[in-house]
Design a protein around this motif. Structure first.
Motif, PDB file in Angstrom:
ATOM      1  N   VAL A  31      -2.082  16.986  -0.524  1.00 41.96           N
ATOM      2  CA  VAL A  31      -1.374  18.476  -1.143  1.00 41.96           C
ATOM      3  C   VAL A  31      -2.606  19.860  -1.584  1.00 41.96           C
ATOM      4  O   VAL A  31      -4.081  18.831  -1.622  1.00 41.96           O
ATOM      5  CB  VAL A  31      -1.229  18.309  -2.471  1.00 41.96           C
ATOM      6  N   PRO A  32      -2.862  21.226  -1.681  1.00 40.36           N
ATOM      7  CA  PRO A  32      -3.859  21.319  -1.944  1.00 40.36           C
ATOM      8  C   PRO A  32      -4.519  21.446  -3.131  1.00 40.36           C
ATOM      9  O   PRO A  32      -3.965  20.952  -4.446  1.00 40.36           O
ATOM     10  CB  PRO A  32      -3.453  22.750  -1.766  1.00 40.36           C
ATOM     11  N   ALA A  33      -5.067  21.027  -2.892  1.00 38.21           N
ATOM     12  CA  ALA A  33      -6.546  21.264  -4.951  1.00 38.21           C
ATOM     13  C   ALA A  33      -6.526  21.754  -5.574  1.00 38.21           C
ATOM     14  O   ALA A  33      -6.805  21.127  -6.632  1.00 38.21           O
ATOM     15  CB  ALA A  33      -8.062  20.884  -4.465  1.00 38.21           C
ATOM     16  N   GLU A  34      -5.798  22.922  -5.105  1.00 36.91           N
ATOM     17  CA  GLU A  34      -5.955  23.973  -6.473  1.00 36.91           C
ATOM     18  C   GLU A  34      -5.659  23.423  -7.388  1.00 36.91           C
ATOM     19  O   GLU A  34      -5.270  24.463  -8.517  1.00 36.91           O
ATOM     20  CB  GLU A  34      -5.648  25.121  -5.848  1.00 36.91           C
ATOM     21  N   PHE A  35      -3.612  23.054  -6.525  1.00 39.81           N
ATOM     22  CA  PHE A  35      -3.246  22.461  -7.274  1.00 39.81           C
ATOM     23  C   PHE A  35      -3.259  21.884  -9.894  1.00 39.81           C
ATOM     24  O   PHE A  35      -2.619  21.804  -9.925  1.00 39.81           O
ATOM     25  CB  PHE A  35      -1.258  21.372  -6.877  1.00 39.81           C
ATOM     26  N   PHE A  36      -4.694  20.959  -8.897  1.00 37.97           N
ATOM     27  CA  PHE A  36      -4.791  19.641 -10.053  1.00 37.97           C
ATOM     28  C   PHE A  36      -6.290  20.654 -10.541  1.00 37.97           C
ATOM     29  O   PHE A  36      -6.910  19.952 -10.765  1.00 37.97           O
ATOM     30  CB  PHE A  36      -4.853  18.966  -9.177  1.00 37.97           C
ATOM     31  N   VAL A  66       1.285  -1.195  -0.078  1.00 38.29           N
ATOM     32  CA  VAL A  66       0.183   0.084   0.196  1.00 38.29           C
ATOM     33  C   VAL A  66       0.723   1.381   0.029  1.00 38.29           C
ATOM     34  O   VAL A  66       1.657   1.625   0.985  1.00 38.29           O
ATOM     35  CB  VAL A  66      -1.106  -0.034   1.363  1.00 38.29           C
ATOM     36  N   LEU A  67       1.622   1.825  -0.951  1.00 40.38           N
ATOM     37  CA  LEU A  67       1.663   2.651  -0.976  1.00 40.38           C
ATOM     38  C   LEU A  67       1.508   4.136   0.462  1.00 40.38           C
ATOM     39  O   LEU A  67       0.022   4.611   0.020  1.00 40.38           O
ATOM     40  CB  LEU A  67       1.439   3.755  -2.497  1.00 40.38           C
ATOM     41  N   GLN A  68       2.331   5.004   0.750  1.00 44.75           N
ATOM     42  CA  GLN A  68       1.707   6.148   1.064  1.00 44.75           C
ATOM     43  C   GLN A  68       1.214   7.000   0.454  1.00 44.75           C
ATOM     44  O   GLN A  68       1.577   7.745  -0.236  1.00 44.75           O
ATOM     45  CB  GLN A  68       3.053   6.184   1.857  1.00 44.75           C
ATOM     46  N   LYS A  69       0.285   7.601   1.424  1.00 35.13           N
ATOM     47  CA  LYS A  69      -0.364   8.515   1.082  1.00 35.13           C
ATOM     48  C   LYS A  69      -0.086  10.263   1.515  1.00 35.13           C
ATOM     49  O   LYS A  69       0.414  10.186   2.591  1.00 35.13           O
ATOM     50  CB  LYS A  69      -1.996   8.252   0.300  1.00 35.13           C
ATOM     51  N   ALA A 129      -6.244  17.006  -2.345  1.00 32.79           N
ATOM     52  CA  ALA A 129      -6.643  16.082  -2.750  1.00 32.79           C
ATOM     53  C   ALA A 129      -5.225  15.161  -2.068  1.00 32.79           C
ATOM     54  O   ALA A 129      -3.854  15.410  -1.784  1.00 32.79           O
ATOM     55  CB  ALA A 129      -6.205  16.466  -3.998  1.00 32.79           C
ATOM     56  N   GLU A 130      -5.922  13.851  -1.979  1.00 31.15           N
ATOM     57  CA  GLU A 130      -4.831  12.816  -1.435  1.00 31.15           C
ATOM     58  C   GLU A 130      -4.606  12.508  -3.069  1.00 31.15           C
ATOM     59  O   GLU A 130      -4.586  12.213  -3.923  1.00 31.15           O
ATOM     60  CB  GLU A 130      -5.419  11.206  -1.390  1.00 31.15           C
ATOM     61  N   VAL A 131      -2.691  12.292  -2.655  1.00 24.37           N
ATOM     62  CA  VAL A 131      -1.570  12.122  -3.812  1.00 24.37           C
ATOM     63  C   VAL A 131      -0.825  11.194  -3.566  1.00 24.37           C
ATOM     64  O   VAL A 131      -0.409  10.529  -1.867  1.00 24.37           O
ATOM     65  CB  VAL A 131      -0.819  12.423  -4.264  1.00 24.37           C
ATOM     66  N   GLU A 132      -0.270   9.709  -3.708  1.00 25.91           N
ATOM     67  CA  GLU A 132       0.507   8.673  -3.845  1.00 25.91           C
ATOM     68  C   GLU A 132       1.646   8.531  -4.366  1.00 25.91           C
ATOM     69  O   GLU A 132       2.211   9.383  -5.909  1.00 25.91           O
ATOM     70  CB  GLU A 132       0.123   7.436  -4.746  1.00 25.91           C
TER      71      GLU A 132
END
Length: 446
Positions: A85-90, A79-82, A98-101
């Motif tokens: 980051v600010p959602a406005e980046f995307f 399971v990759l660590q999550k 927003a969740e990112v791996e």
């Protein structure tokens, strides 16, 4: 019938095998010593200690030589660590996250590292200590050989002494049996009292008891000699020297006129070796104040993939490498190093005092061994002369007793005097052999 034949064959084979395992050895004293120096159990293990010390020395030396290590590491991120980051980046709404791996499911690293010690005062001292460590076991081997030589000589002499005792006792027994028989016949004729016969019978019984004990003793002494030679108790041992010849060979007054050099004694060398160990321990504690310098280099590859494709040709690998130097400088340790250094210094001074004490004790032991050896030679000459006198006295008393000119008490006393003289003579021979060996142990350690 067939079963009986098979059983007999098996018993015969077992008997033959047992006979083949037993061996016969024939040794002079010098041959026995030479054999024991190679086959005595303690001597064998002392040689192994030297070999182990050599390996220990190389182990110490190797710590200062280049060290190369390889490493392969594989990691499966189930399971990759999550992270967030600010959602406005995307393109998301401000204030939302927003969740990112990060990373991939499979990671692999292969690397090789090289380390090299450049300077370490403790390592230099350790190299010197490893030589001293080896020297200690070499000295211990010499000491073991000296003790083996002394033990073999003593037990070899004990076997010869027991056998000489048996020969003398058997001769005395034969003479006594003849005397008892003649006394009994004389008593039957009414020419002597019964007490005279009984007195001789008491002496004969005493000789028989001594003879039985000596027969047991010769077996025990022989087995003890076998063990010191490194033989099994079941082996047959034949001694080719005789006690009188060995004693004559060991009479050497020139040996007591030689000067004693205590530095050649193995016990002194061991004490000196101990002092050197303490000196190096003190030096090691002082070396703890010196800086340590080492260098290292590392080279390797990383690979990342969401599938296990590391052995495929198109897998991409990323190389990395670095070189570095590490300098460790001790600055302040709350005087802990100073306390250790002072303890090592005290231990070194104690070792020096022990060395001085060992020197004085060895000089005293030499004078004592020299005196004992000179006295044993004097006793050997005296007991030899006394034996001849005792034989003449016993012979005269025997003639007088037969002719009725002396009593049984006088004759018995002459016999006891003879038996004592015989024992003293045998003991004087073994003393010469053993005292000469003890003197050589102090003056000739090699």
């Amino acid at each position: 019938m067939k079963h009986k034949i098979v059983i007999l064959l098996l018993l015969f084979v077992s008997f033959v095998s047992a006979q083949e395992e037993k061996q016969t050895y024939s040794f002079s004293l010098e041959e026995a010593i030479s054999y024991a120096l190679q086959n005595n159990y303690k001597a064998i293990n002392a040689s192994r200690d030297i070999e182990a010390a050599k390996q220990k020395k190389w182990e110490t030396t190797a710590t200062g030589l280049p060290q190369i290590n390889g490493n392969v590491n594989y990691q499966n991120n189930i399971v990759l660590q999550k992270s967030v980051v600010p959602a406005e980046f995307f393109g998301g709404n401000p204030g939302e996250f927003a969740e990112v791996e990060f990373g991939t499911k499979h990671n692999m690293t292969a690397s090789a590292s090289l380390t090299q010690l450049i300077f370490d005062g403790s390592y230099i001292v350790a190299l010197q200590a490893s030589k001293t460590y080896l020297k200690y076991y070499q000295n211990y081997k010499v000491k073991t050989d000296n003790e083996t030589r002394e033990m073999v000589t003593n037990y070899y002499g004990n076997v010869l002494l027991a056998k000489e005792n048996i020969a003398i006792l058997e001769k005395n027994k034969a003479t006594l049996e003849k005397n008892v028989f003649e006394a009994e016949q004389t008593y039957k004729n009414g020419l002597i009292e019964e007490e005279s016969v009984e007195q001789l019978q008491i002496t004969l019984a005493s000789v028989n008891s001594s003879l039985s004990n000596m027969n047991r003793l010769v077996d025990i002494s022989t087995n003890m000699l076998k063990i010191n030679l490194g033989l099994t108790i079941d082996d047959t041992l034949i001694l080719t020297d005789n006690l009188d010849a060995l004693a004559t060979q060991k009479v050497d007054l020139a040996a007591t006129s030689e000067s004693f050099n205590v530095a050649n004694n193995i016990d002194y060398q061991i004490a000196e070796n101990f002092r050197e160990q303490r000196r190096l321990e003190y030096k090691l504690q002082k070396a703890a104040y010196l800086p340590k310098l080492s260098a290292s280099a590392n080279f390797g590859y990383n690979a990342f993939s969401n599938e296990f494709t590391f052995f495929q040709q198109d897998q991409k690998w990323f190389n990395f490498s670095y070189v570095g130097v590490n300098l460790n400088v001790p600055i302040f340790g709350s005087f802990g190093k100073r306390a250790k250094s002072q303890q090592a210094k005290i231990a070194f001074e104690q070792a020096e005092t022990q060395l001085t004490e060992a020197e004085q004790m060895l000089k005293l032991q030499y004078e004592s061994a020299k005196s004992d050896y000179e006295f044993s030679i004097e006793q050997y000459a005296t007991s030899k002369s006394n034996l001849k006198l005792a034989e003449r006295i016993e012979n005269k008393q025997q003639i007088k007793f037969r002719e009725g000119l002396s009593t049984s008490f006088e004759f018995t006393e002459a016999q006891r005097q003879l038996y004592t003289a015989q024992q003293n003579y045998l003991q004087s021979m073994i003393d010469v052999i053993n005292k000469k060996t003890a003197l050589e142990k102090i003056t000739n350690p090699q």
